[in-house]
Design an enzyme around this catalytic site. Structure first.
Site, PDB file in Angstrom:
ATOM      1  N   ASN A 181     -12.923  -2.723   2.720  1.00  0.00           N
ATOM      2  CA  ASN A 181     -13.638  -1.945   2.516  1.00  0.00           C
ATOM      3  C   ASN A 181     -14.701  -1.856   1.644  1.00  0.00           C
ATOM      4  OD1 ASN A 181     -12.309  -0.812   4.885  1.00  0.00           O
ATOM      5  ND2 ASN A 181     -10.628   0.032   3.759  1.00  0.00           N
ATOM      6  N   HIS A 210     -10.298  -5.154  -3.423  1.00  0.00           N
ATOM      7  CA  HIS A 210      -8.937  -5.283  -2.883  1.00  0.00           C
ATOM      8  C   HIS A 210      -9.129  -5.909  -1.454  1.00  0.00           C
ATOM      9  CE1 HIS A 210     -10.184  -1.276  -2.518  1.00  0.00           C
ATOM     10  NE2 HIS A 210      -9.476  -1.178  -1.553  1.00  0.00           N
ATOM     11  N   GLY A 240     -15.891   3.048   3.679  1.00  0.00           N
ATOM     12  CA  GLY A 240     -14.509   3.821   3.430  1.00  0.00           C
ATOM     13  C   GLY A 240     -13.647   3.255   2.212  1.00  0.00           C
ATOM     14  N   GLN A 241     -14.304   2.888   1.273  1.00  0.00           N
ATOM     15  CA  GLN A 241     -13.659   2.253   0.082  1.00  0.00           C
ATOM     16  C   GLN A 241     -13.342   3.610  -0.841  1.00  0.00           C
ATOM     17  OE1 GLN A 241     -15.899  -0.485  -2.362  1.00  0.00           O
ATOM     18  NE2 GLN A 241     -14.188  -0.843  -3.600  1.00  0.00           N
ATOM     19  N   ASP A 278       1.008  -1.273  -0.079  1.00  0.00           N
ATOM     20  CA  ASP A 278       0.153  -0.125  -0.216  1.00  0.00           C
ATOM     21  C   ASP A 278       1.010   1.233   0.076  1.00  0.00           C
ATOM     22  OD1 ASP A 278      -3.373   0.574   1.136  1.00  0.00           O
ATOM     23  OD2 ASP A 278      -1.870   2.124   1.088  1.00  0.00           O
ATOM     24  N   HIS A 324      -7.190  -5.830   2.106  1.00  0.00           N
ATOM     25  CA  HIS A 324      -5.784  -5.255   2.822  1.00  0.00           C
ATOM     26  C   HIS A 324      -5.351  -6.322   3.813  1.00  0.00           C
ATOM     27  CE1 HIS A 324      -6.662  -0.647   2.321  1.00  0.00           C
ATOM     28  NE2 HIS A 324      -7.980  -1.019   2.109  1.00  0.00           N
TER      29      HIS A 324
END
Ligand code: AMP
Ligand code: ZN
Length: 124
Positions: A97, A110, A103-104, A40, A112
């Site tokens: 998310n 994806h 909170g995307q 990230d 995390h």
């Protein structure tokens, strides 16, 4: 091979599709035919990786019932990378998310993988 097939055309604009095609640089720690794992850009923990399918799926909410292999592949890749990065024993968190309240911020599915410090609960 995933079961996403040709029903999932790549997006020309999507930042994660562009990383998958090698058009935007990323620190890739694992890749295969179906998925990619990279660091990230704005890490929230000592280990912060993103696991993405190469197929452009917008979010968990955009998944089709027939994409079990795609989803399972992401989770198993997370398991393997956690082991190879040496964080499996201490533990880690997987987060997907989804949508506005989730909170995307990038509309390409994806997961995390966060590790390397104790992670508080509940999340914000
Ligand atoms: P989310 O907010 O769950 O959609 O997560 C998107 C994540 O993508 C954020 O943690 C960003 O830091 C990360 N991100 C955005 N652009 C890039 C990029 N070009 N390379 C690596 N990570 C990125
Ligand atoms: Zn995409």
């Amino acid at each position: 091979m995933s079961d996403s097939g040709s029903s999932r055309p790549a997006s020309a604009e999507c930042v994660f599709c562009r990383i998958s095609r090698g058009e935007i640089p990323a620190t890739v720690v694992h890749e295969d035919e179906d998925l990619l794992v990279f660091e990230d850009l704005n890490p929230q923990a000592p280990t912060h990786l993103l696991i993405i399918p190469r197929a452009h799926v917008a979010s968990v909410d955009d998944l089709h019932d027939g994409e079990r292999d795609l989803v399972g592949g992401l989770i198993l890749a997370a398991r393997d990378v956690a082991r190879s990065q040496g964080v499996a024993e201490d533990g880690y968190r997987l987060v997907a998310n989804t949508g506005r309240d989730g909170g995307q911020t990038v509309d390409h599915l994806h997961v995390h993988l966060l590790a390397g410090r104790p992670l508080s609960w509940p999340p914000g």
